[in-house]
Design a protein around this motif. Sequence first.
Motif, PDB file in Angstrom:
ATOM      1  N   VAL A 133      77.592 -47.542   7.416  1.00 30.34           N
ATOM      2  CA  VAL A 133      77.417 -47.795   6.083  1.00 30.34           C
ATOM      3  C   VAL A 133      77.299 -46.259   5.407  1.00 30.34           C
ATOM      4  CG1 VAL A 133      76.099 -48.996   4.260  1.00 30.34           C
ATOM      5  CG2 VAL A 133      76.163 -49.975   6.378  1.00 30.34           C
ATOM      6  N   GLY A 134      77.892 -45.900   4.430  1.00 25.55           N
ATOM      7  CA  GLY A 134      77.883 -44.978   3.392  1.00 25.55           C
ATOM      8  C   GLY A 134      77.772 -45.131   2.234  1.00 25.55           C
ATOM      9  N   ILE A 135      77.472 -44.103   1.289  1.00 24.53           N
ATOM     10  CA  ILE A 135      76.977 -44.370   0.026  1.00 24.53           C
ATOM     11  C   ILE A 135      78.130 -44.673  -0.785  1.00 24.53           C
ATOM     12  CG2 ILE A 135      74.917 -42.913  -0.384  1.00 24.53           C
ATOM     13  CD1 ILE A 135      76.790 -40.625  -1.587  1.00 24.53           C
ATOM     14  N   GLU A 136      79.731 -44.435   0.194  1.00 27.35           N
ATOM     15  CA  GLU A 136      80.867 -44.923  -0.924  1.00 27.35           C
ATOM     16  C   GLU A 136      81.082 -46.268  -1.047  1.00 27.35           C
ATOM     17  OE1 GLU A 136      80.651 -43.055   2.220  1.00 27.35           O
ATOM     18  OE2 GLU A 136      81.534 -44.121   3.464  1.00 27.35           O
ATOM     19  N   VAL A 137      80.169 -47.179  -0.361  1.00 25.89           N
ATOM     20  CA  VAL A 137      80.197 -48.524  -0.378  1.00 25.89           C
ATOM     21  C   VAL A 137      79.834 -48.751  -2.050  1.00 25.89           C
ATOM     22  CG1 VAL A 137      79.554 -49.420   1.767  1.00 25.89           C
ATOM     23  CG2 VAL A 137      77.796 -48.842   0.197  1.00 25.89           C
ATOM     24  N   PHE A 138      79.338 -48.134  -2.705  1.00 19.70           N
ATOM     25  CA  PHE A 138      79.019 -48.152  -4.101  1.00 19.70           C
ATOM     26  C   PHE A 138      79.912 -47.475  -4.999  1.00 19.70           C
ATOM     27  CE2 PHE A 138      74.509 -48.539  -2.474  1.00 19.70           C
ATOM     28  CZ  PHE A 138      74.206 -49.917  -2.758  1.00 19.70           C
ATOM     29  N   ASN A 139      80.864 -46.949  -4.399  1.00 20.66           N
ATOM     30  CA  ASN A 139      82.091 -46.255  -5.203  1.00 20.66           C
ATOM     31  C   ASN A 139      82.661 -47.019  -6.687  1.00 20.66           C
ATOM     32  OD1 ASN A 139      81.773 -43.848  -3.812  1.00 20.66           O
ATOM     33  ND2 ASN A 139      83.909 -44.069  -2.991  1.00 20.66           N
ATOM     34  N   PHE A 140      82.767 -46.379  -7.595  1.00 18.85           N
ATOM     35  CA  PHE A 140      83.525 -47.199  -8.771  1.00 18.85           C
ATOM     36  C   PHE A 140      84.803 -47.768  -8.447  1.00 18.85           C
ATOM     37  CE2 PHE A 140      86.189 -46.807 -12.327  1.00 18.85           C
ATOM     38  CZ  PHE A 140      85.693 -47.800 -13.150  1.00 18.85           C
ATOM     39  N   SER A 141      85.370 -46.868  -7.508  1.00 16.74           N
ATOM     40  CA  SER A 141      86.819 -47.175  -7.267  1.00 16.74           C
ATOM     41  C   SER A 141      86.900 -48.467  -6.583  1.00 16.74           C
ATOM     42  CB  SER A 141      87.627 -46.176  -6.444  1.00 16.74           C
ATOM     43  OG  SER A 141      87.088 -45.970  -5.146  1.00 16.74           O
ATOM     44  N   LEU A 142      85.954 -49.018  -5.856  1.00 15.97           N
ATOM     45  CA  LEU A 142      85.833 -50.108  -5.392  1.00 15.97           C
ATOM     46  C   LEU A 142      85.809 -51.471  -6.399  1.00 15.97           C
ATOM     47  CD1 LEU A 142      85.954 -51.969  -2.726  1.00 15.97           C
ATOM     48  CD2 LEU A 142      83.433 -51.834  -2.720  1.00 15.97           C
ATOM     49  N   SER A 143      84.994 -51.200  -7.081  1.00 22.63           N
ATOM     50  CA  SER A 143      84.741 -52.254  -8.222  1.00 22.63           C
ATOM     51  C   SER A 143      86.082 -52.257  -8.860  1.00 22.63           C
ATOM     52  CB  SER A 143      83.862 -51.841  -9.174  1.00 22.63           C
ATOM     53  OG  SER A 143      82.695 -51.671  -8.499  1.00 22.63           O
ATOM     54  N   ALA A 144      86.840 -51.163  -9.130  1.00 21.54           N
ATOM     55  CA  ALA A 144      88.099 -51.199  -9.978  1.00 21.54           C
ATOM     56  C   ALA A 144      89.280 -51.916  -9.213  1.00 21.54           C
ATOM     57  CB  ALA A 144      88.375 -49.807 -10.470  1.00 21.54           C
ATOM     58  N   ASP A 145      89.248 -51.497  -7.807  1.00 18.06           N
ATOM     59  CA  ASP A 145      90.274 -52.149  -6.954  1.00 18.06           C
ATOM     60  C   ASP A 145      90.191 -53.572  -6.752  1.00 18.06           C
ATOM     61  OD1 ASP A 145      91.099 -49.787  -6.332  1.00 18.06           O
ATOM     62  OD2 ASP A 145      90.564 -49.677  -4.518  1.00 18.06           O
ATOM     63  N   VAL A 146      88.784 -54.211  -6.875  1.00 16.54           N
ATOM     64  CA  VAL A 146      88.761 -55.513  -6.754  1.00 16.54           C
ATOM     65  C   VAL A 146      89.226 -56.238  -8.037  1.00 16.54           C
ATOM     66  CG1 VAL A 146      86.762 -57.114  -6.898  1.00 16.54           C
ATOM     67  CG2 VAL A 146      86.736 -55.515  -5.037  1.00 16.54           C
ATOM     68  N   MET A 147      89.054 -55.658  -9.159  1.00 19.32           N
ATOM     69  CA  MET A 147      89.630 -56.162 -10.318  1.00 19.32           C
ATOM     70  C   MET A 147      91.166 -56.011 -10.218  1.00 19.32           C
ATOM     71  SD  MET A 147      88.930 -55.492 -14.316  1.00 19.32           S
ATOM     72  CE  MET A 147      87.289 -55.996 -14.790  1.00 19.32           C
ATOM     73  N   VAL A 148      91.584 -55.060  -9.894  1.00 19.22           N
ATOM     74  CA  VAL A 148      93.071 -54.975  -9.696  1.00 19.22           C
ATOM     75  C   VAL A 148      93.775 -56.185  -8.720  1.00 19.22           C
ATOM     76  CG1 VAL A 148      95.149 -53.285  -9.111  1.00 19.22           C
ATOM     77  CG2 VAL A 148      93.236 -52.414 -10.513  1.00 19.22           C
ATOM     78  N   MET A 149      93.091 -56.083  -7.663  1.00 19.52           N
ATOM     79  CA  MET A 149      93.737 -57.103  -6.638  1.00 19.52           C
ATOM     80  C   MET A 149      93.454 -58.552  -7.325  1.00 19.52           C
ATOM     81  SD  MET A 149      91.771 -56.009  -3.055  1.00 19.52           S
ATOM     82  CE  MET A 149      91.212 -54.471  -3.052  1.00 19.52           C
ATOM     83  N   LEU A 150      92.566 -58.861  -7.917  1.00 13.10           N
ATOM     84  CA  LEU A 150      92.281 -60.093  -8.641  1.00 13.10           C
ATOM     85  C   LEU A 150      93.398 -60.482  -9.742  1.00 13.10           C
ATOM     86  CD1 LEU A 150      91.004 -62.834  -8.552  1.00 13.10           C
ATOM     87  CD2 LEU A 150      89.331 -62.090 -10.181  1.00 13.10           C
TER      88      LEU A 150
END
Lengths: 249, 329
Positions: B246-263
Motif C-alpha cells: 500500500v502506498g500513498i498513491e492510493v489517494f492519487n487524484f488521478s484514480l478518482s478521475a479515472d473512476v469517473m471516466v470509466m463510469l
Amino acid sequence: MGDGLVIAGLCKNFGGIQVAQDLTLTLSQGSRTALIGPNGAGKTTFASLLTGILKPTSGKIVLNGHDIGSLNEAARVKAGVAKTFQITNLFRDLTVRENLRLPILEREGRTHHTFRRADGWPDIEAEIFRLLQDLDIQSLADRPVGGLAYGQQRLVELALTLAVKPKVLILDEPAAGVPSTESHLIVEAIKRLPPDLSVLIIEHDMQLVFEVADRIIVLVNGAILMEGTPAEVVANTQVRELYLGAGHV
Amino acid sequence: MTMPVLSPPKPSRVHAVLGVLMPSVCVLIGAILAFLMFPYDLSFLTRIVIMMILVVSFDLILGQAGIATLGHAAMYGCGAYMAGLLALNVTQDPLLGLLAAALAGGLVAWLSGLVLLRTHGVALLMISIAVTMVLQEVASQARWLTGGADGLAGITIGPLLGLFEFDFIGQVAFIYSVCVLAVILVFCQILIRSPFGLALRGIDGSASRMRAIGTPVYRRKVTVYVIAGAIAGIAGALAAQVTGLVGIEVFNFSLSADVMVMLILGGAGRLYGALIGTLLFMVVHHVAASIDPFNWLFVIGLMLLLVVFVLPKGLVSLPGRVTRLWRRA
Ligand SMILES: Nc1ncnc2c1ncn2[C@@H]1O[C@H](COP(=O)(O)OP(=O)(O)OP(=O)(O)O)[C@@H](O)[C@H]1O
Ligand SMILES: [Mg+2]
C-alpha cells in the motif's frame, strides 16, 4: 384540534423587495380557498413559505395547534402540508407508476428499505392503481413521465401530491398548460378530494376558481387586498380594476 | 357496480431473481473465459476486477443518486491502508481484512459526506478533492503508522477461509476478487431495485420534488455515500491484499478521475456500464501504454469525446441505439 392551518404575520423579503407583507389568514379544515392575484403578486412565494421551500423573514405557521414553522420541508410534508408545482416538477426518467410509488413509499416510511423490491407491497401497488384510475391515466402507467404531453404531466403532478395524503393541499395553478379538453379532469379531481382536507388553489382561471372555491383571497404586491366569498370578490371594484381587468368590469 | 381493482401484471419471480443475478453471472462467465485464455495475465485481470468493484461503487453515487464527486480514492485508500495495517499488526485473515476496510471506507465516507453532501456542484467537487488530498498528506506524514512515502510493504495474507493459500501466479487472488465482485453486484442489484434505490433515482431526477414528497434527501445521500464508501474500501483492501503493498498513491487524484471516466465511458446509472467502461479503459490503457507509454491518454481522451458526443448514455446504450437506427432504416 381541527382548527386547520393558521398563518400569522408572515413576511418575506427578497433583497429589498417585500414579496410577503404581514400575511395573516386561516385555512380551516375542509375549506376550499382560492388565492388569486396578478403575475408576480407573490402567490407562489406564499405557497413556498407554507411548505418550507422558502424560509420566512418573520411570522408563524401553526397546523392543528402545532407550530410547524421551524420544520424543514420534508418534515413539514410529513406533518401534512404539501403542494404541487406551478412548473411541473417530476421524475422524468421514471414511469408514471414509479413516480407515484415514491411518495407512497415515503409516506408509509418504507424508502429506507434496501432489501425488498420497491414494487413488492401489494397495498401500495393497489393504491397507485386507484390514483391512476381517479385521474383516468391508467393507460400511461408504464410510460416514462418525460415523454408525456404537458397536460398529462400536470395530472401526474397532481397525483404525486395527492399520494402524499396531506391535511393541507396547495395547488399552484393546477390547470396551467392543460388543454381545455382535459382540464375538466383536474376540476373533477379537485371536487372529489376528501371533504376534511383543506385546499388552497392558486389559479388564474376564474371559471375554475368559482367552480371549486368557497372563499377567495386576493393578493397584490405581497399583501392581502381582500378576502371574501366569490360573490363579494366579484363585487369589489378595486379587485375588478386591479385584477380582473377592464374587460370584466 | 364497481369494477374489480385490476392490479398490474406482476413480473414473475424467476424473472426477478434472474435480473438480480444476471450481472454476476456475466462476470463469472467472463472471468472463466479470461482465466482460460490469459493464464499468464492474472495479476492484470485481478486489477481489472478490483477496479470494477471501485467503479460499481461509484455508480451508486454518480449513476444512481446523481452526485458527482472527484474524491472516490479517499475511501479506496483508507480501505487499502486499513487492510494493510490489519494484516501487518492484527490478523492475516483476508475476509476480516475486507470487513475492516469496509468499515474504514464507510466511516470516512460518513464523516466527509456529512459535510460535502450539504453542498452542490463545484463546491462538492472541490471538497471531495480536498478530503482526498488531506488524507494523502496524513498518510505521508504519519510515518510511524503508514510508513510515509515508502508505504506499507511485505503484507502477507493468510489462506482464504483457512483453506486456499494465495499462490504466486495469482490464481487464488483472481478467483477471490471475482467472487467478491459477484457478491457486490448481487448486493447492488438488490439495492437498486429496493425502495431506497428508487429514492436515489428520484433524487437524481429531482431533489426538490423528493423533498416536496417528504423525503429527507440529505440523509438518503449520506446513506448511499456510506454504502459506496464501504464498497470502495473493500476494493482498496483487495488491492492491498493481492499486491502486498500500500502506498500513498492510493489517494492519487488521478484514480478518482479515472473512476469517473470509466463510469462515463460505460454508462452511468447502469451496473453493466460500470463493468464495460472499466474493462475497456483498463484494456486500452494496457495495450496503448505498452505500444506508447507516453501518449496512451490520447486514445482514452478520444474515446471519451466520442462517447460524450455520440453516446451520452455510455457504451451500454450502443446496442439500443443501433437497433433503433436499424428499425428506422
Ligand atoms: N428566488 C427569488 N429571488 C428573488 N426574487 C424572487 C424569487 N422568487 C420570486 N421572486 C420575485 O418575487 C415576486 C413574487 O413571485 P411569485 O413567483 O411568488 O409570484 P406569483 O404570484 O406566483 O406570480 P405568477 O402568477 O406569475 O406565478 C416576483 O416579483 C418575483 O420576481
Ligand atoms: Mg406563481
